[in-house]
Design a protein around this motif. Structure first.
Motif, PDB file in Angstrom:
ATOM      1  N   LYS A 116     -95.435  61.190  45.827  1.00  0.00           N
ATOM      2  CA  LYS A 116     -96.016  61.086  44.485  1.00  0.00           C
ATOM      3  C   LYS A 116     -95.631  59.796  43.769  1.00  0.00           C
ATOM      4  O   LYS A 116     -96.424  59.269  42.987  1.00  0.00           O
ATOM      5  N   GLY A 165     -95.795  73.554  44.160  1.00  0.00           N
ATOM      6  CA  GLY A 165     -95.194  73.862  42.861  1.00  0.00           C
ATOM      7  C   GLY A 165     -93.671  73.851  42.857  1.00  0.00           C
ATOM      8  O   GLY A 165     -93.061  74.203  41.855  1.00  0.00           O
ATOM      9  N   LYS A 201     -95.285  63.091  31.239  1.00  0.00           N
ATOM     10  CA  LYS A 201     -95.749  63.885  30.099  1.00  0.00           C
ATOM     11  C   LYS A 201     -96.257  65.237  30.591  1.00  0.00           C
ATOM     12  O   LYS A 201     -96.912  65.321  31.621  1.00  0.00           O
TER      13      LYS A 201
HETATM   14  P1  ADP Z   1     -97.660  70.523  43.837  1.00  0.00           P
HETATM   15  O1  ADP Z   1     -97.846  69.379  44.768  1.00  0.00           O
HETATM   16  O2  ADP Z   1     -96.288  71.130  43.919  1.00  0.00           O
HETATM   17  O3  ADP Z   1     -98.762  71.520  43.876  1.00  0.00           O
HETATM   18  P2  ADP Z   1     -98.811  69.220  41.472  1.00  0.00           P
HETATM   19  O4  ADP Z   1     -98.398  67.873  41.058  1.00  0.00           O
HETATM   20  O5  ADP Z   1    -100.131  69.355  42.128  1.00  0.00           O
HETATM   21  O6  ADP Z   1     -97.646  69.856  42.378  1.00  0.00           O
HETATM   22  O7  ADP Z   1     -98.752  70.204  40.251  1.00  0.00           O
HETATM   23  C1  ADP Z   1     -98.958  71.591  40.418  1.00  0.00           C
HETATM   24  C2  ADP Z   1     -99.389  72.223  39.118  1.00  0.00           C
HETATM   25  O8  ADP Z   1     -98.356  72.080  38.111  1.00  0.00           O
HETATM   26  C3  ADP Z   1    -100.603  71.597  38.497  1.00  0.00           C
HETATM   27  O9  ADP Z   1    -101.797  72.151  39.031  1.00  0.00           O
HETATM   28  C4  ADP Z   1    -100.421  71.943  37.023  1.00  0.00           C
HETATM   29  O10 ADP Z   1    -100.813  73.286  36.788  1.00  0.00           O
HETATM   30  C5  ADP Z   1     -98.937  71.838  36.838  1.00  0.00           C
HETATM   31  N1  ADP Z   1     -98.560  70.480  36.396  1.00  0.00           N
HETATM   32  C6  ADP Z   1     -98.098  69.473  37.161  1.00  0.00           C
HETATM   33  N2  ADP Z   1     -97.876  68.358  36.428  1.00  0.00           N
HETATM   34  C7  ADP Z   1     -98.221  68.667  35.162  1.00  0.00           C
HETATM   35  C8  ADP Z   1     -98.217  67.946  33.902  1.00  0.00           C
HETATM   36  N3  ADP Z   1     -97.800  66.678  33.811  1.00  0.00           N
HETATM   37  N4  ADP Z   1     -98.631  68.595  32.794  1.00  0.00           N
HETATM   38  C9  ADP Z   1     -99.035  69.895  32.870  1.00  0.00           C
HETATM   39  N5  ADP Z   1     -99.050  70.630  33.995  1.00  0.00           N
HETATM   40  C10 ADP Z   1     -98.647  70.034  35.122  1.00  0.00           C
END
Ligand code: ADP
Length: 448
Positions: A116, A165, A201
């Motif tokens: 990331k 997550g 954020k």
């Molecule tokens: P992973 O790779 O673990 O699935 P993600 O970066 O795709 O992680 O994030 C998973 C979920 O977490 C997103 O779909 C969203 O619901 C929540 N999320 C992640 N980053 C943010 C953020 N900056 N603000 C609000 N929700 C977030």
């Protein structure tokens, strides 16, 4: 072109890849675990090879056994599908070392976009909108605290190697941030063997907006518009649609173009999805890039007429993308629901066992991608998704109406599925009016 593709996956996506391979005149080899020995998709493969027992660490995740199966069957390419080894850069590298084509990006492009922090850095250069936050992985906690105060709380601590997550912490003040960084570092180190975390954020109300892209080995990259996947439960998508309703056409065009530019700069070949959150003012912030074909790719196929899985095979064989950006046209609207063998009335408890009754819906604009048939026994070892119901119509209203009719026609028993929940979502005002966000299903389920 390849002669024979080995499919390192199971279930509906294995069947989907078999179909694409057949359409290109390519033979297929399916590897399977003993728990999948009666898997209906295996009947459609030219060859099958058992690679171990039910638990995936002993079969579908065993790189050595999959490579051995490819070698004994003379497969010249491997399609990883989604999940399992699909985002494992080491696996892509082993394939390359063994002179077997990995149907997906190079290990370098996968590692670059899969991490990331490095992905965010490249996105910034490509003009892809990203979340404000720390420049890279946090080295100095005091610096992270300062950044958080500058962008304003709440913020979220995330793992650079994150997935599923894990390694995420929301912080609403400085104290929570300090504790969150420590906790996320430990969780990430344990889960991914990489404790690097960063801060960005946190958006309270957002929709999930993702852009489907395709790249080839000749420096070409296109986007196939976007999908909205805001109907989620525990970060798992339930309903996906193409395209996202109610988005300003100029903003949409800009974000889709920037996503294609990102994968072009990453020298990416194959299908990638650039995921964003969109706030109430339609500002976009990139979440991550998925370096593989996604579960929800059919909705994009329905509105563009492009066979995404076949494209991934062709570009890996060295062909140019079959379309240029100006050839990609949107036709109507498509919605997909994931039919999971889970009981919505009992906290979505997974359902394994015999499928006795099974009648899938049909009619204009209805597509059912699944390996399930009457008499199929769902093994307890894997993901609970047993199929994807996709509908296509001239506009969103038509698609929603078609989805309702199709869901009402569906008969599956005695196992319980998420079909009744999907039927309720199709009637939900927030969904219908597109005033929903990524937490609307959970809020609404809590209310009962
Ligand atoms: P992973 O790779 O673990 O699935 P993600 O970066 O795709 O992680 O994030 C998973 C979920 O977490 C997103 O779909 C969203 O619901 C929540 N999320 C992640 N980053 C943010 C953020 N900056 N603000 C609000 N929700 C977030």
């Amino acid at each position: 072109m390849f002669n024979r593709i080995l499919i390192a996956n199971r279930g509906e996506i294995a069947l989907r890849i078999i179909r694409a391979a057949k359409s290109l005149g390519i033979e297929t080899v399916c590897v399977y675990s003993t728990a999948d020995k009666d898997g209906p998709w295996l009947e459609h493969a030219d060859k099958t090879v058992c690679i171990g027992p039910g638990p995936s660490p002993q079969s579908y995740l065993r790189i050595d056994r999959i490579i051995a199966a490819a070698e004994v069957t003379n497969a010249d390419a491997i399609h990883p599908g989604y999940g399992f080894l699909s985002e494992n850069a080491h696996f892509a590298e082993v394939c390359r070392d063994c002179k077997i084509a990995f149907i997906g990006p190079s290990p370098e492009a996968m590692a670059l976009l899969g991490d990331k922090v490095s992905c965010k850095r490249m996105a910034k250069q490509a003009g892809t909108p990203i979340f404000p936050g720390t420049e890279g992985a946090i080295e100095d906690i005091e610096e992270a605290v300062k950044v958080a105060h500058d962008i304003g709380f709440p913020v979220i601590v995330k793992a650079s190697a994150g997935g599923g997550g894990r390694g995420m912490r929301i912080a609403r003040d400085e104290e929570q941030l300090r504790a969150g960084i420590e906790a996320a570092r430990q969780e990430a180190a344990a889960a991914f063997g990489n404790g690097a975390v960063y801060v960005e954020k946190f958006l309270e109300h957002a929709r999930h907006f993702e852009v489907q892209t395709l790249g080839d080995q000749h420096g070409n990259a296109v986007h196939l518009f976007e999908r909205d996947c805001s109907s989620q439960r525990r970060h798992q998508k339930l309903v996906e649609e193409a395209t996202a309703p109610g988005v300003d056409p100029k903003k949409r065009e800009a974000v889709c173009t920037s996503a294609a530019e990102l994968i072009r700069r990453a020298k990416y070949s194959g299908a990638a999805t650039v995921e964003f959150l969109m706030d109430r003012h339609q500002n976009f912030y990139m979440l991550e890039v998925n370096t593989r074909v996604q579960v929800e790719h059919p909705v994009t196929e329905m509105i563009t007429g492009i066979d995404i899985v076949a494209e991934t095979i062709k570009v890996t064989a060295g062909e140019k993308l079959s379309v240029k950006q100006e050839d990609v046209k949107q036709n109507g609207h498509a919605i997909e629901v994931r039919v999971n063998a889970e009981d919505p009335d009992r906290n979505f408890m997974p359902q394994a066992g015999l499928v006795e009754t099974f009648v899938a819906p049909g009619g204009p604009g209805v597509r059912w991608d699944s390996h399930v048939r009457p008499g199929y026994r769902i093994p307890p070892n894997y993901d609970s998704m047993i199929g994807k119901l996709i509908v296509h119509g001239k506009d969103r209203e038509t698609a929603i109406e078609r989805m309702k009719v199709a869901l009402d026609e569906f008969k599956i028993g005695p196992i319980k599925t998420t079909i009744p929940l999907h039927r309720r979502i199709m009637d939900n005002d927030d969904f219908v009016n597109a005033t929903h966000d990524i937490h609307f299903v959970e809020r609404w389920l809590k209310k009962g």
